[in-house]
Write a protein that holds these residues in place. Structure first.
Motif, PDB file in Angstrom:
ATOM      1  N   ARG A 110       0.828  -1.220   0.000  1.00 30.89           N
ATOM      2  CA  ARG A 110       0.000   0.000   0.000  1.00 30.89           C
ATOM      3  C   ARG A 110       0.855   1.258   0.000  1.00 30.89           C
ATOM      4  N   THR A 200       1.307 -11.579  15.138  1.00 32.60           N
ATOM      5  CA  THR A 200       0.270 -11.245  14.160  1.00 32.60           C
ATOM      6  C   THR A 200      -0.359  -9.888  14.421  1.00 32.60           C
ATOM      7  N   VAL A 204       0.682  -9.806   9.548  1.00 31.27           N
ATOM      8  CA  VAL A 204      -0.615 -10.434   9.348  1.00 31.27           C
ATOM      9  C   VAL A 204      -0.913 -10.539   7.857  1.00 31.27           C
ATOM     10  N   GLY A 205      -1.753 -11.500   7.510  1.00 29.63           N
ATOM     11  CA  GLY A 205      -2.213 -11.621   6.128  1.00 29.63           C
ATOM     12  C   GLY A 205      -1.241 -12.375   5.245  1.00 29.63           C
ATOM     13  N   ASP A 210       1.137  -5.841   7.982  1.00 27.32           N
ATOM     14  CA  ASP A 210      -0.089  -5.038   8.011  1.00 27.32           C
ATOM     15  C   ASP A 210       0.060  -3.759   7.199  1.00 27.32           C
ATOM     16  N   GLN A 212       1.510  -1.211   7.864  1.00 22.26           N
ATOM     17  CA  GLN A 212       1.439  -0.029   8.711  1.00 22.26           C
ATOM     18  C   GLN A 212       2.830   0.285   9.270  1.00 22.26           C
TER      19      GLN A 212
ATOM     20  N   ASN B 250      -6.845 -15.162  14.484  1.00 23.04           N
ATOM     21  CA  ASN B 250      -5.763 -14.189  14.700  1.00 23.04           C
ATOM     22  C   ASN B 250      -5.135 -13.677  13.419  1.00 23.04           C
ATOM     23  N   ASP B 251      -5.822 -13.816  12.300  1.00 21.07           N
ATOM     24  CA  ASP B 251      -5.138 -13.449  11.069  1.00 21.07           C
ATOM     25  C   ASP B 251      -6.074 -12.804  10.058  1.00 21.07           C
ATOM     26  N   SER B 270      -7.474 -10.895   0.879  1.00 17.28           N
ATOM     27  CA  SER B 270      -7.323 -10.970   2.330  1.00 17.28           C
ATOM     28  C   SER B 270      -7.418  -9.578   2.933  1.00 17.28           C
ATOM     29  N   PHE B 271      -7.901  -9.540   4.151  1.00 19.18           N
ATOM     30  CA  PHE B 271      -8.019  -8.279   4.877  1.00 19.18           C
ATOM     31  C   PHE B 271      -7.356  -8.451   6.231  1.00 19.18           C
ATOM     32  N   GLY B 272      -6.618  -7.434   6.638  1.00 25.05           N
ATOM     33  CA  GLY B 272      -6.088  -7.458   7.983  1.00 25.05           C
ATOM     34  C   GLY B 272      -7.126  -6.948   8.943  1.00 25.05           C
ATOM     35  N   TRP B 273      -6.679  -6.640  10.110  1.00 22.09           N
ATOM     36  CA  TRP B 273      -7.589  -6.148  11.126  1.00 22.09           C
ATOM     37  C   TRP B 273      -8.017  -4.724  10.832  1.00 22.09           C
ATOM     38  N   ILE B 274      -7.373  -4.129   9.836  1.00 18.81           N
ATOM     39  CA  ILE B 274      -7.620  -2.711   9.588  1.00 18.81           C
ATOM     40  C   ILE B 274      -8.966  -2.476   8.934  1.00 18.81           C
TER      41      ILE B 274
END
Lengths: 317, 694
Positions: A110, A200, A204-205, A210, A212, B250-251, B270-274
Motif C-alpha cells: 500500500r 500477528t 498479518v495476512g 499489516d 502499517q 488471529n489473522d 485478504s483483509f487485515g484487522w484494519i
C-alpha cells in the motif's frame, strides 16, 4: 483432504470464469498462500510487454551513473530480492542509510520504502534511480540512455516488480491441509507466533505485513531517535522512529534485519522483541516483553524459516 | 488534472503559497480523508487568492466534491457558483454536468416494504430465500436446527437437527451444535451452511452442504483449525463452488472460493484487522463480480462498497461517500448494485448502475429511511428480502416497573418503558436508564415518573450501562468508550447536562462496565484482573485521587460476573460470581457481600444448579434481589437476606432473562430490564432496474 487442493480449485475457477480471466491472472501464476486479487492501476495493466521490458531494465546497469549498479545489485533474485548487506551500496560505493527491503509480493503493498514515502510502485521505482546514494541519475539522462520515456520506465519497472511473488512455502502447504509440511517444532513456533508472541499484531495476512508503521525502538540510540522514519512523511510526532512492517516471507534468506540492518540473525530479532523492543517515547504499545522461554524462541525461529517458499518473477511461460 | 490547471506561471505569480495550500487541502481530503478539514482549507484559498481564477475554480470544484461526498446540499450551490462566475474555467463544464445529473435524478417511485416474518423470542430465522421466492432457510436459534420455510404457507421443514442449548446462545458462549448462514444452490436442491459446536472444537466454524430433501445426510465441505468462521454467501452459477467469507484465527478475514467437491480453498482477497469486511458479500447473477463492503480504515465506522471480479483480477471502489454504505446486493439482471447507506444522515436504500464491474452512473435513492437493514436474498422477479441488522434480529430493550413486596400471584408490570438498565433515584421520582437510537447511539434518559417528562443526555461513546445515581440525587455515574477503546467513567450532572470524567481505564484490566462510586465520590469499587487476558478475580477499592488500590476480594476458583453493587448505606458491596463453565451456560449462582472497609467476604447465596441474572440491593439494604431461571423461558425474582439465608420468591416473573434489576427506595417497586429478540424479515419489490433505465 485439503492437501494440494488450492491448485485444483484454481483450475476450476479458471475454467469457470474463463471469459473474464484478465491479463493479470494470465500473466502471473499466483503461488499458494497469496491472494488472487492484486491491485493493479487501471492505467498500467500488467502486460507481457511491460513485464518483459521491466525485467530488462531491472538488470540494466545503464540506469546508474557509473554503470556498475542495477536494480538487481541490491534486489538480488538469489537473495530473495535483497542484498545481504546491513545498508545498501550504491554508485561509487556510496552507502545508504537503510537496509534493502526484499521486494517480494510488493504488488500487494500500500505504500513503499521503509517510511512509506511512495504511494505507488510507479512512483517508487523512479526514486532509487535519482537517489545520489543509489544510482544517482536524472530521469532525462536515463531516458536518453535506454531509449524509453520516464513514464515507460516507471510503468515497466512497476509491472516487473508486481510479477515478483513468493509463496507456496511449507507454511502455506501446512495451512492448505498438509499437516506433515511443518515439523512439530515449527508448528509450536506457529502457535507462539499467533499466540504468546503476538507477532500477528503486525505480521498479518498473506504477505505477513499489516503495511502499517510501528515504532519498535530500533531507531532509538543513545536516548535519541536517530532515524525519523515515518515522521519524515507525515510530520506527526507519534510517527517519529516508526517504520513499515516488513514481510516475513523468505525471511531466512534476507538477513540482516530491521530497517538499519542492525540484527544479523533471526535469533537476535526474536531476542529484541522478547525484551520488549527498545523503550522510547513513541514505542508501539503492541511491543511488550514476551517472556518466551529458550525453547519457545527456538520454535519461533524454526517457524519463521518455514516461510521460505518459491519465488517467481517475470512472465510464467 | 486539477494540478495541471495550476500552471507554473500561476505558482510563480503567487509565490508557492496558493499551490502549497492546495496541496495541503488535497492531502487533507485524500490522504487523511478529512473532508470537512479540506473544505476549510479550500475556503481559505478562495478568500486569500480571489484574483487567481484558475486556483479558485479548482478549489471550488474540490470543495463541491467534498460536500457531495458528505451528502451536503451545498455542493449544488458551489456548482451553480462555478457555472455562473467561472464560466471561463474548465471546472465550469464539469459543474454543468453535475447540475444536469442532479436535475435528471427523478425521485424514485415509492416502494412498499412488506413484512414477511415478525416473531419475538428464539426460533427459526430466514437467512436466505430461493430465486423463485418459494422457500426460505435459516437456523433455529432455539434448537440449532436447519429449517426450510415455505414462504407462502409458513410451513416449516426441519432439514437437519441441532443440539443447541438455547440458554447458552451468544457469541462465543453457545453450547451444542447449531446452523447459521444458509444459502440455497442455484438449482435449489442443496443448502450450504456454516455449522458450529463441533464437540472436538466448539469454537470452530465448519462449512457443510445438505440436499434439500428431508432425511438427507449433510456433507462436510471443509473445516480448518485456522478458521473461526466460514460463512457461505453464494454458489457459483454452475453450483461447483461456494463464495465464502472466512474469518481466520488471529489473522484477519478473507474472501474465497471453496470447491464443493473437495473443499479446497482459493483466496481472492485478504483483509487485515484494519479494514474488516462485512459478512454480506454477494455474487452478481452472471457470477462475474462480487460486491462487498468493508470499513474504510482502521477503527472507522464508515464503510464503502467494492466490486471485485470473481477471478480476482480487478477491483473497483463503488462508493466514496462519507458514512456507512453496506449490505450490497444485485438487481436481478446484474445491472445495478443496491445497497444501504446513511450518507444523508439516515439509512436509505440506494442503487448504483454498474457495467463490467465498474460504476456506470451516479447513485440514486430507491427508498428513503429504510432503517438499518441487511440484504438476505433477491428473487429472479426482483423481490429483495431484508432482515434487521445482525441477521434478521433486532433486540428491543424494555424496562418493566413491577410492584414489589406482594406475595402470591405474579404481579403484572405497572408500566413499561422503552429503554435498558434502569436505576431509581433516591427520592423515587425519577428513573435513569439507557436508550439506543439509530446509528448505534446511546442516550442516557432521566424520566420523571410523575410527569412523564424525559430528558436525554448524550456523549460520544456513551454506553448503555446502568447509570447509577450518586448520593446527591443529581449526578449519575455513566460509562463512555473513548475513540482509543479505553473506557471512561463520567459524572453526568442531570441539571446542567455536563459530563465530567472521573476515571479513564483499560477494559483489559478493569471490568468493562466500570464499577460503583462511594458516597463521597472518592472511591471506585471495581472488578479487576491482574493483567490482560486473566479472569476478573478481584474487587478493589480504587482511590480516585491517589490512584492507590486496596484489594477487597480475591477469588480463586471462579470469575466475577456482572456489576459491583454498593449498598444503600454505602458500607457494603455485593457481587455475583460464577465458574468458568458457568460463564458459558449461566448455570451457577454465587453471591458475595463484603464490607467496603475490608474483612472476609460473606457468601450470601450459592446454588450451583441454576442460572442467575441481575443483582440489586433492596431499599433497606438488608436483602439482595436477583433473578433466577426456573425453566427454559421463566425467570423469577428472588430476595435473599444480605446476612445469608434462604431466598424467597418476590412474585415477579418474566419470560425473558432480566439484564438488570433495581428496587425503588421506598421498596414498593422494582425496575426489571429485559431484552426481547425480534425477528423481522421484509420484502421490497424493486422497480425495474436495467442499464440506461431507472
Amino acid at each position: 483432504m485439503m492437501a494440494a487442493a488450492a491448485p485444483a480449485l484454481r483450475t476450476a475457477a479458471g475454467l469457470l470464469f474463463a471469459a473474464t480471466v484478465s491479463v493479470a491472472a494470465a500473466a502471473t501464476d499466483v503461488p499458494r498462500g497469496l491472494d488472487l486479487y492484486m491491485p493493479v492501476p487501471d492505467d498500467n495493466p500488467l502486460t507481457a510487454e511491460n513485464i518483459d521490458r521491466g525485467r530488462r531494465l531491472f538488470n540494466d546497469p545503464r540506469l546508474s551513473r557509473d554503470g556498475t549498479v542495477t536494480c538487481a545489485s541490491c534486489h538480488d533474485p538469489q537473495q530473495a530480492f535483497s542484498d545481504g548487506r546491513p545498508v545498501a551500496l550504491g554508485v561509487f560505493r556510496r552507502t545508504g542509510t537503510r537496509n534493502t527491503p526484499a521486494i517480494i509480493n510488493r504488488g500487494y503493498g500500500r505504500s513503499f520504502f521503509w517510511n512509506g514515502r511512495a504511494g505507488t510502485l510507479e512512483e517508487q521505482v523512479l526514486q532509487p534511480i535519482q537517489d545520489p546514494n543509489e544510482m544517482d541519475m536524472t530521469l532525462a539522462d536515463v531516458s536518453a540512455r535506454v531509449g524509453f520515456t520516464p513514464d515507460q520506465i516507471s510503468r515497466s519497472l512497476a509491472s516487473y516488480v508486481r510479477s515478483i511473488l513468493s509463496g507456496n512455502s511449507r507454511f502455506d502447504r501446512y495451512v492448505d491441509g498438509d499437516r506433515a509440511a511443518l515439523s512439530p517444532a515449527e508448528v509450536a513456533g506457529l502457535q507462539i507466533f499467533r499466540g504468546k508472541a503476538r507477532c500477528t499484531a503486525c505480521h498479518v495476512g498473506p504477505t505477513f505485513s499489516d503495511e502499517q508503521f510501528h515504532n519498535t525502538g530500533v531507531a532509538w540510540r543513545a536516548e535519541a531517535i536517530v532515524d525519523d522514519g515515518r515522521f519524515a512523511v507525515t510530520g506527526k510526532e507519534r510517527d517519529r522512529g516508526a517504520f513499515k512492517t516488513p514481510t516475513l516471507r523468505e525471511i531466512a534468506r534476507t538477513a540482516p534485519y530491521m530497517h538499519d540492518g542492525s540484527k544479523a540473525t533471526l535469533e537476535e530479532v526474536v531476542n529484541f522483541y522478547n525484551d520488549g523492543g527498545r523503550a522510547n517515547p513513541n514505542l508501539d504499545p503492541e511491543i511488550q516483553p514476551l517472556k518466551l522461554t529458550v525453547e519457545e524462541k527456538r520454535a519461533l525461529v524454526a517457524f519463521l524459516k518455514s516461510l521460505s517458499g518459491e519465488i517467481r518473477e517475470g512472465l510464467v511461460r | 488534472m486539477i494540478l495541471i490547471a495550476l500552471s507554473e506561471a500561476d505558482a510563480n505569480l503567487h509565490g508557492q503559497s496558493g499551490y502549497d495550500l492546495f496541496q495541503k487541502a488535497l492531502a487533507t481530503e485524500r490522504a487523511d480523508g478529512d473532508l470537512r478539514g479540506a473544505i476549510q482549507l479550500y475556503e481559505r484559498m478562495v478568500k486569500q487568492f480571489p484574483g487567481d481564477r484558475p486556483l479558485v475554480a479548482s478549489a471550488l470544484a474540490r470543495m463541491a466534491e467534498c460536500y457531495r461526498m458528505l451528502g451536503d446540499a451545498q455542493a449544488r450551490r458551489i456548482w451553480e457558483q462555478l457555472v455562473r462566475d467561472y464560466s471561463d474555467q474548465k471546472e465550469a463544464t464539469e459543474a454543468k454536468q453535475r447540475l444536469a445529473t442532479l436535475e435528471g435524478a427523478k425521485p424514485a417511485r415509492p416502494l412498499t416494504i412488506r413484512t414477511v416474518l415478525s416473531t419475538t423470542g428464539r426460533g427459526p430465522d430466514i437467512e436466505t430465500v430461493t430465486a423463485d421466492g418459494r422457500l426460505g432457510a435459516g437456523g433455529d436459534s432455539s434448537t440449532g436446527d436447519l429449517v426450510i420455510r415455505d414462504m407462502s404457507t409458513g410451513r416449516l421443514t426441519r432439514l437437519l437437527a441441532g443440539s443447541l442449548d438455547p440458554r447458552s446462545m451468544g457469541a462465543g458462549t453457545a453450547v451444542g451444535r447449531y446452523v447459521f448462514w444458509t444459502v440455497f444452490s442455484p438449482d435449489q436442491r442443496q443448502v450450504a451452511f456454516a455449522r458450529y459446536g463441533d464437540p472436538e472444537n466448539p469454537s470452530q466454524g465448519q462449512l457443510w452442504v445438505i440436499p434439500n430433501e428431508p432425511g438427507s445426510r449433510p456433507r462436510l465441505i471443509t473445516k480448518h483449525r485456522d478458521y473461526r468462521n466460514i460463512v457461505p454467501r453464494a454458489w457459483s452459477p454452475d453450483g461447483k463452488s461456494l463464495l465464502a467469507h472466512i474469518e481466520r484465527l488471529n489473522d484477519g478475514w478473507q474472501i474465497a472460493w471453496i470447491s464443493v467437491a473437495d473443499g479446497s480453498v482459493t483466496v481472492l482477497k485478504s483483509f487485515g484487522w484494519i479494514e474488516k469486511p462485512d459478512y454480506f458479500l454477494t455474487l452478481s447473477p452472471d457470477g462475474r463480480h462480487i460486491a462487498y463492503s468493508a470499513l474504510v480504515r482502521e477503527g472507522s465506522q464508515e464503510s464503502h462498497i467494492y466490486l471485485l471480479s470473481s477471478d480476482g483480477s480487478r477491483e473497483t471502489v463503488l462508493t466514496r461517500t462519507a458514512g456507512i454504505s453496506d449490505s450490497p446486493s444485485w438487481s436481478p439482471d446484474g445491472s445495478h448494485v443496491v445497497f444501504v447507506s446513511d450518507r444523508l444522515g439516515r439509512f436509505d436504500l440506494w442503487a448504483f448502475a454498474v457495467r463490467d464491474g465498474r460504476p456506470a452512473g451516479d447513485p440514486f435513492i430507491l427508498k428513503s429511511d429504510v432503517t438499518r437493514i441487511v440484504h438476505l436474498s433477491t428473487t429472479r422477479a426482483g423481490v429483495a428480502f431484508y432482515g434487521r441488522r445482525d441477521v434478521a434480529r433486532d433486540r428491543r430493550s424494555l424496562i418493566s416497573l413491577v410492584p414489589l413486596g406482594v406475595t402470591g400471584e405474579p404481579q403484572a408490570p405497572s408500566a413499561k418503558i422503552a429503554g435498558a438498565n434502569a436505576a431509581w433515584s433516591a427520592d423515587g421520582t425519577r428513573l435513569s436508564f439507557a436508550r439506543s437510537r439509530a446509528g448505534g447511539v446511546t442516550d442516557i434518559i432521566v424520566s420523571h415518573l410523575h410527569t412523564g417528562e424525559e430528558r436525554a443526555f448524550t456523549h460520544r461513546g456513551l454506553q448503555p450501562r446502568k447509570p447509577s445515581w450518586l448520593r446527591d440525587g443529581r449526578e449519575l455515574l455513566v460509562l463512555v468508550v473513548n475513540d482509543d477503546t479505553t473506557r471512561s467513567l463520567h459524572r453526568l450532572d442531570t441539571v446542567t447536562g455536563e459530563f465530567n470524567e472521573v476515571l479513564q481505564f483499560s477494559p483489559a484490566v478493569i471490568a468493562a462496565g466500570g464499577g460503583a462510586l462511594s458516597e463521597d465520590g472518592q472511591t471506585l469499587y471495581a472488578a479487576t484482573r491482574d493483567e490482560a487476558g486473566k479472569p476478573l478475580d478481584r474487587i478493589v477499592a480504587l482511590d480516585l485521587t491517589t490512584k492507590m488500590q486496596r484489594e477487597l476480594i480475591r477469588i480463586h476458583d471462579r470469575v466475577i460476573a456482572g456489576r459491583v453493587e454498593l449498598s444503600p448505606d454505602g458500607n457494603r458491596i455485593a457481587v455475583r460470581t460464577e465458574t468458568r463453565e458457568g460463564s458459558r451456560t449461566g448455570e451457577t449462582a454465587h453471591l458475595l457481600v463484603v464490607d467496603v472497609d475490608g474483612g472476609d467476604p460473606r457468601e450470601v447465596h450459592s446454588d450451583m444448579r441454576v442460572a442467575v441474572s441481575g443483582l440489586a440491593w433492596n431499599a433497606r439494604g438488608d436483602s439482595l434481589l436477583f433473578a433466577k431461571r426456573q425453566g427454559a423461558n421463566r425467570w423469577v425474582v428472588q430476595s435473599v437476606p444480605a446476612a445469608g439465608g434462604s431466598p424467597v420468591d418476590a412474585s415477579v416473573v418474566f419470560d425473558a432473562q432480566p439484564n438488570e434489576l433495581d428496587a425503588s427506595m421506598d421498596g414498593s417497586r422494582i425496575a426489571v430490564s429485559t431484552t426481547e429478540t425480534v425477528h423481522e424479515v421484509f420484502a421490497i419489490e424493486l422497480p425495474p432496474l436495467s442499464s440506461g433505465k431507472r
